[in-house]
Design an enzyme around this catalytic site. Structure first.
Site, PDB file in Angstrom:
ATOM      1  N   ASP A 117      14.108  18.433  17.065  1.00  0.00           N
ATOM      2  CA  ASP A 117      12.798  18.589  16.794  1.00  0.00           C
ATOM      3  C   ASP A 117      12.616  20.334  17.040  1.00  0.00           C
ATOM      4  O   ASP A 117      11.892  21.055  16.191  1.00  0.00           O
ATOM      5  CB  ASP A 117      11.753  18.154  17.637  1.00  0.00           C
ATOM      6  CG  ASP A 117      11.547  16.594  16.870  1.00  0.00           C
ATOM      7  OD1 ASP A 117      12.349  16.289  16.161  1.00  0.00           O
ATOM      8  OD2 ASP A 117      10.714  15.967  17.611  1.00  0.00           O
ATOM      9  N   GLU A 137      11.230  -5.900  -5.205  1.00  0.00           N
ATOM     10  CA  GLU A 137      10.795  -4.740  -4.381  1.00  0.00           C
ATOM     11  C   GLU A 137       9.534  -4.919  -3.644  1.00  0.00           C
ATOM     12  O   GLU A 137       8.443  -5.696  -4.123  1.00  0.00           O
ATOM     13  CB  GLU A 137      10.589  -3.385  -5.090  1.00  0.00           C
ATOM     14  CG  GLU A 137      11.858  -2.975  -5.977  1.00  0.00           C
ATOM     15  CD  GLU A 137      11.787  -1.920  -6.866  1.00  0.00           C
ATOM     16  OE1 GLU A 137      10.622  -1.275  -7.101  1.00  0.00           O
ATOM     17  OE2 GLU A 137      12.438  -1.767  -7.856  1.00  0.00           O
ATOM     18  N   CYS A 192     -36.861 -14.855  17.485  1.00  0.00           N
ATOM     19  CA  CYS A 192     -35.945 -13.701  16.966  1.00  0.00           C
ATOM     20  C   CYS A 192     -35.190 -13.056  18.280  1.00  0.00           C
ATOM     21  O   CYS A 192     -35.831 -13.111  19.160  1.00  0.00           O
ATOM     22  CB  CYS A 192     -36.977 -12.379  16.593  1.00  0.00           C
ATOM     23  SG  CYS A 192     -36.132 -10.959  16.539  1.00  0.00           S
ATOM     24  N   CYS A 236     -37.432 -13.269  10.867  1.00  0.00           N
ATOM     25  CA  CYS A 236     -38.092 -12.852  11.698  1.00  0.00           C
ATOM     26  C   CYS A 236     -39.432 -11.974  11.030  1.00  0.00           C
ATOM     27  O   CYS A 236     -39.071 -11.169  10.212  1.00  0.00           O
ATOM     28  CB  CYS A 236     -37.484 -11.661  12.650  1.00  0.00           C
ATOM     29  SG  CYS A 236     -38.879 -10.565  13.918  1.00  0.00           S
TER      30      CYS A 236
HETATM   31  S1  IVH Z   1       6.790  -0.436 -10.629  1.00  0.00           S
HETATM   32  C1  IVH Z   1       5.344  -0.650 -15.353  1.00  0.00           C
HETATM   33  N1  IVH Z   1       7.300  -0.811  -8.074  1.00  0.00           N
HETATM   34  O1  IVH Z   1       1.779  -2.178  -7.902  1.00  0.00           O
HETATM   35  C2  IVH Z   1       4.773  -0.827 -13.841  1.00  0.00           C
HETATM   36  N2  IVH Z   1       4.914  -0.680  -8.766  1.00  0.00           N
HETATM   37  O2  IVH Z   1       1.363  -3.491 -10.910  1.00  0.00           O
HETATM   38  C3  IVH Z   1       5.682   0.209 -12.996  1.00  0.00           C
HETATM   39  N3  IVH Z   1       3.534  -0.674  -6.896  1.00  0.00           N
HETATM   40  O3  IVH Z   1       0.118  -0.202 -10.142  1.00  0.00           O
HETATM   41  C4  IVH Z   1       5.439   0.193 -11.427  1.00  0.00           C
HETATM   42  N4  IVH Z   1       5.056  -1.056  -5.178  1.00  0.00           N
HETATM   43  O4  IVH Z   1       1.173   0.905  -8.295  1.00  0.00           O
HETATM   44  C5  IVH Z   1       6.017  -0.819  -9.165  1.00  0.00           C
HETATM   45  N5  IVH Z   1       7.672  -1.101  -6.168  1.00  0.00           N
HETATM   46  C6  IVH Z   1       7.042  -0.916  -6.906  1.00  0.00           C
HETATM   47  C7  IVH Z   1       5.675  -0.952  -6.505  1.00  0.00           C
HETATM   48  C8  IVH Z   1       4.531  -0.819  -7.413  1.00  0.00           C
HETATM   49  C9  IVH Z   1       3.632  -0.808  -5.823  1.00  0.00           C
HETATM   50  C10 IVH Z   1       2.246  -0.668  -7.629  1.00  0.00           C
HETATM   51  C11 IVH Z   1       1.965  -0.088  -8.606  1.00  0.00           C
HETATM   52  C12 IVH Z   1       1.381  -0.656  -9.841  1.00  0.00           C
HETATM   53  C13 IVH Z   1       1.328  -1.965  -9.242  1.00  0.00           C
HETATM   54  C14 IVH Z   1       2.271  -2.809 -10.161  1.00  0.00           C
END
Ligand code: IVH
Length: 662
Positions: A32, A110, A402, A418
């Protein structure tokens, strides 16, 4: 000079490398202290030679000059989102649907980050623009603010042109810190990290954004084929290579719905320990070629879907059922329990609404209860764990007097009240309501301050806000107040005298007159005198008012003390006129009708809403049998389908323009 340019370049390289190792790889190679030394040297050189400061300098992260407003930007391609699903059956249906087009699909899984989506544009590897999603077609330019986010690379590892999309979010740690600070400053706490992130990124002063310590997780490239990418997984790897924080380690791959369901369970179990909030799993078909085959519906891509976790529930002990008195005298039982973290915030109380609700849930002090946040915002008691109830527990019993002034309560429908107009608790609630955000919005008045001022005798009735300046010296001696904060408060009070009439009407706290009704009344009458003199019949015939509200208003103005209040405020120069656009009731097709707006139109939805409301229409958010018209733009959502099924008249923009001009 060249030597200095070279040194600046070298320092930026050191700092960027260190940031990348720290934020992206989670594996710093310098201390750091070494980082701080490089940063300070760079700052010093930039201060001495401002003409040599680079556009992508990491020192830009502290924020820049404040701006007046956010510019609108149009996205190169719409920023879409996926449809939401909520259970395992829907996961299976999704997989079945995909298999109709793709025989052997593979999915990337994801974490669904719980923040707000953002688009970043890089030219020759340098961040040139960042925007919010907005309505998907146009968003707002938040470049200066996004530059303060340390996990957003200001320069990529490759000098390419690219748009990157991802989530702007606030970590659990930064959220707790931001809220601690807000409590200290007597500001309202953020409800959850998502709201905190959204509020922070939309600050006109980017120095405030910088302090909030936001983060960015990259997850999507709109034009992956431009970089030779063939799968979603490769997109994420490429993003990581470019210097972005990604969720590569947590992401998964699946070949069928069983794999997906297993992943969902695993991730749900890890949820607590993650440093940020997630609210589900995003499922995407991995192969971009398959994605192309699947294409889009009129609104959303067919190749992905967002699974949302059920609202989180946590067990805790019910310590007390505490009764509070609202400004109308309504008594509310509240569950007070051992503080627990639920969906990102620490909660310790939840409303139990009324006697019937308590009896139906059979809540008893000492019970183990499960709590959650309804809609992920409002705390709620889900159920009592009856198998863990103690033998000696005592059934709930509604109070009869109350809790504050001891007046005998009366029961109206399911509620107890009340009826003592002088009950201190009712007065404090009424005063808090007057200064609240949707009423006179006097900044700086947290709940505690109103209560303290009431207890000190400075505030007993609404007019007293405008006499507070007489107590300036005493206020300055109170804990937490200095000359500056008292001056700010007094200025905000004076400023509130200029508010438009609807804020005052709402602030009076007339029963059943909510924010929306107050606006309708202010627009309709234009001035307080006309509103005060309106009789029941006139009020009842105003769209959206009706019998109950009309009765409540006439009852309010039949009381001398309320007339005196208005007269006193008038004398104190509080504005009594509506300052927005007046209602024009000449267009019979629109006046009094209920509209719903859906899809993308050529202007923002607020534009149409304001116009329709100025013509006396009621604009609501959902289609019901009471809806008269649905104004439909491009890519309309489920509201359109519902309108069709209910046989409601659909208007396109041309129909609307014709109607407006009639
Ligand atoms: S892909 C065509 N990946 O969740 C859609 N979206 O409906 C492309 N979100 O509004 C988005 N994590 O803001 C994607 N790993 C992720 C995400 C993600 C959160 C949000 C995004 C979107 C909604 C998905």
């Amino acid at each position: 000079m060249q030597k200095i340019i070279d040194r600046i370049d070298e320092l930026i390289k050191i700092i960027n490398k260190a940031s990348y190792e720290y934020y992206v790889l989670d594996n710093p190679s310098i201390t750091d202290q070494e980082y701080d030394d490089a940063y300070t040297e760079l700052q010093r050189l930039e201060n001495t030679y401002p003409e040599l400061k680079r556009d992508d300098s990491p020192t830009l992260r502290v924020g820049g000059e404040a701006i007046d407003k956010f510019e609108k930007v149009t996205h190169a391609s719409p920023m879409l989102s996926f449809d939401d699903i909520f259970n395992e059956e829907e996961i299976m249906l999704f997989d079945e649907r995909i298999r109709k087009t793709i025989s052997k699909p593979e999915y990337t899984l994801e974490p669904k980050m719980d923040g707000l989506s953002g688009s970043l544009i890089y030219e020759n590897g340098v961040l040139v623009r960042a925007a919010t999603r907005g309505d998907g077609i146009t968003g707002e330019d938040i470049t200066v603010n996004v530059k303060t986010i340390k996990s957003v690379p200001l320069r990529l590892t490759k000098d390419i042109n690219i748009e990157v999309r991802g989530e702007i979010y606030m970590s659990k740690l930064s959220f707790e810190r931001a809220n601690r600070e807000r409590v200290q400053n007597n500001e309202k706490e953020f409800a959850n990290p998502r709201n905190a992130a959204a509020g922070s990124v939309r600050q006109l002063d980017s120095k405030i954004t910088a302090k909030r310590n936001l983060d960015f997780m990259a997850y999507f490239i709109p034009n992956p084929e431009d970089y030779g990418i063939k799968t979603q997984e490769e997109s994420i790897k490429f993003l990581k290579e470019l210097g972005f924080v990604t969720n590569l380690k947590l992401n998964g791959l699946a070949k069928n719905s069983k794999d997906i369901i297993n992943y969902v369970h695993d991730l749900n179990n890890k949820r607590e320990e993650l440093p940020y909030e997630i609210d589900g799993v995003v499922l995407k078909v991995d192969s971009l070629e398959d994605e192309k085959k699947l294409g889009m519906t009129s609104r959303v891509p067919r190749w992905g879907i967002a699974y949302k976790f059920p609202a989180q529930e946590v067990l805790t002990t019910l310590n007390e059922i505490k009764f509070t008195v609202g400004r109308t005298g309504k008594i509310t039982p509240n569950a007070i329990f051992n503080p627990v973290h639920v969906a990102g915030s620490l909660i310790s109380k939840a409303t139990l609404h009324n006697e019937d609700y308590c009896i139906e849930k059979d809540v008893r002090v000492g019970d183990i209860i499960s709590v959650r946040k309804a809609g992920d915002v409002i705390p709620e008691v889900v159920e009592v764990k009856l198998d863990r109830r103690k033998d000696n527990s005592i059934p709930f019993k509604m109070i009869e007097t109350c809790p504050i002034c001891n007046t005998k309560l009366i029961k109206k429908d399911a509620m107890h009240f009340c009826t003592n107009d002088d009950c201190p608790s009712r007065k404090i609630e009424g005063l808090e309501h007057f200064v609240s955000r949707d009423a006179m919005y006097i900044d700086g008045f947290g709940e505690r301050i109103v209560e303290d001022f009431y207890n000190m005798g400075f505030l007993t009735k609404i007019e007293d806000f405008y006499h507070l300046y007489k107590h300036k010296d005493e206020l300055m001696t109170m804990e937490g107040f200095g000359e500056k904060s008292v001056n700010n408060l007094l200025d905000a009070i004076t400023e509130s005298k200029n508010n438009s009439l609807e804020r005052l009407i709402f602030g009076l706290g007339i029963r059943h007159v909510g924010k929306k009704t107050a606006k309708i009344l202010a627009m309709y009458f234009g001035e307080m005198d006309k509103f005060m003199k309106a009789d029941y019949d006139l009020l009842k015939n105003i769209p959206d008012v009706g019998d109950i509200i009309a009765k409540s208003i006439t009852e309010y103005f039949s009381k001398e003390e309320n007339i005196n209040l208005i007269n006193n405020l008038k004398e104190l120069n509080v504005n009594m006129n509506y300052l927005g656009e007046k209602v024009d009731n000449s267009n019979e097709k629109i006046y009094g009708k209920t509209f719903v707006i859906t899809g993308t139109l050529s202007e923002s939805r607020d534009h149409y809403k304001e116009k329709l409301e100025s013509l006396g229409a009621n604009v609501t958010g959902s289609v019901t049998s009471k809806t008269d018209y649905v104004l439909v733009g491009e890519n309309p959502g489920s509201k359109y389908d519902k309108a069709i099924s209910l046989g409601i008249t659909i208007l396109n923009e041309d129909d609307y323009n014709k109607m407006i001009n009639e």
